[in-house]
Design an enzyme around this catalytic site. Structure first.
Site, short mmCIF file in Angstrom:
data_model
loop_
_atom_site.label_atom_id
_atom_site.label_comp_id
_atom_site.label_asym_id
_atom_site.label_seq_id
_atom_site.Cartn_x
_atom_site.Cartn_y
_atom_site.Cartn_z
N ALA A 66 1.28 -1.40 -0.36
CA ALA A 66 -0.13 -0.03 0.05
C ALA A 66 0.98 1.24 0.32
O ALA A 66 2.25 1.30 0.36
CB ALA A 66 -0.86 0.04 0.81
N GLY A 112 -0.54 -5.17 0.97
CA GLY A 112 -1.73 -4.83 0.42
C GLY A 112 -1.54 -6.21 -1.24
O GLY A 112 -2.99 -6.75 -1.97
N GLU A 115 -2.39 -9.15 -0.55
CA GLU A 115 -3.34 -9.62 -0.15
C GLU A 115 -4.81 -9.51 -1.21
O GLU A 115 -5.40 -10.44 -1.10
CB GLU A 115 -3.94 -8.68 0.74
CG GLU A 115 -3.67 -8.19 2.29
CD GLU A 115 -3.34 -7.30 3.24
OE1 GLU A 115 -3.99 -7.54 4.45
OE2 GLU A 115 -3.45 -6.01 3.06
N GLU A 135 3.93 -5.90 7.62
CA GLU A 135 3.26 -4.97 8.40
C GLU A 135 3.27 -4.91 9.62
O GLU A 135 3.25 -3.67 9.94
CB GLU A 135 1.62 -5.13 7.90
CG GLU A 135 0.88 -4.96 6.94
CD GLU A 135 1.06 -6.09 5.80
OE1 GLU A 135 -0.24 -5.69 4.72
OE2 GLU A 135 1.49 -7.47 6.00
#
Length: 260
Positions: A66, A112, A115, A135
């Site tokens: 992200a 992300g 994900e 993360e």
């Protein structure tokens, strides 16, 4: 429709959605997430699209994560809203599409990015791919479904290790873990993924939609997946695809499914 951060192209029943921010290693910002939502929605609703492939531009990254600069100063409430909105718009949205979604993972798929790949129905990786959920090294946890989908795919222990260490695994280890279905060379990645898409397209799109719904039901709290399977199995008997498929089998010919 024209996009700033992605490319979307449909050819021979396959819509390929490419995250196109190579200077940012295809990192996901809010604008890109919104554009991806729109592109996936349009592809899912299109009569031309039978399979969706999602990938990243260039060879360095599928999606490197992200865009941290967007949320580095967020409050608790804003952080929770960021995760909720992202899951609604993209990650849960993709996982529950009734059009098959294949992630063609090239290069880094981190945070992300991994994900998003895990939200796809399955994954094909190039042998230079690196995957991880880093993360906790930033003082946060995966917020786009990573803590839920990774254990489903690789098991609780391996997911705990990957998330707690914030480490990366390579494509062959991802294959061993069951995180990806196949590994191929970077040059052959899209071709290999399209061949698999071609195999999918030979089958009943209506039955595939029912299969996706039934499989996903097993992972929904409070939902009995067996009951969903029974219901979807019964529904198939009322479709034109079922009539065509059974008649083709009985008459020893290739089925030509109408998709109804």
């Amino acid at each position: 429709m024209s996009y700033q951060n992605i490319l979307s192209e449909t050819d021979n029943g396959i819509t390929t959605i490419t995250i196109n921010r190579p200077s940012k290693l295809n990192a996901l910002n809010r604008e890109t997430i919104q554009e991806l939502h729109t592109a996936f929605k349009e592809a899912d609703e299109s009569l031309e699209t039978k399979v969706i492939i999602v990938t990243g531009s260039g060879e360095k990254a599928f999606v490197a994560g992200a865009d941290i600069s967007e949320f580095a100063d967020f409050s608790v409430a804003k952080g929770g809203n960021l995760a909720a909105k992202g899951q609604e718009l993209l990650f849960d949205f993709v996982a529950n599409l009734t059009t098959p979604v294949i992630a063609a993972v090239n290069g880094f798929a981190l945070g992300g990015g991994l994900e998003l790949a895990m939200a796809a129905h399955f994954r094909i990786a190039s042998d230079n791919a690196k995957m991880g959920l880093p993360e906790v090294s930033l003082g946060v946890i995966p917020g786009y479904g990573g803590t839920q989908r990774l254990p489903q795919l690789v098991g609780k222990g391996r997911a705990m290790e990957m998330i707690m260490t914030a480490g990366m695994i390579d494509a062959n280890q991802a294959l061993q873990y069951g995180l990806v279905n196949q590994v191929t060379t970077p040059d052959a990645l899209i071709e290999t993924t399209e061949k698999i898409a071609g195999k999918i397209m030979r089958n009943s799109s209506v039955a595939i939609k029912s299969a996706i719904k039934a499989i996903n039901a097993n992972y929904e709290d409070g939902v009995n997946g067996f009951n969903v399977e029974i219901e979807e199995f019964g529904n198939c008997f009322g479709t034109e695809d079922f009539k065509e498929g059974t008649q083709a089998f009985l008459n020893k010919r290739k089925a030509n499914f109408p998709g109804k």
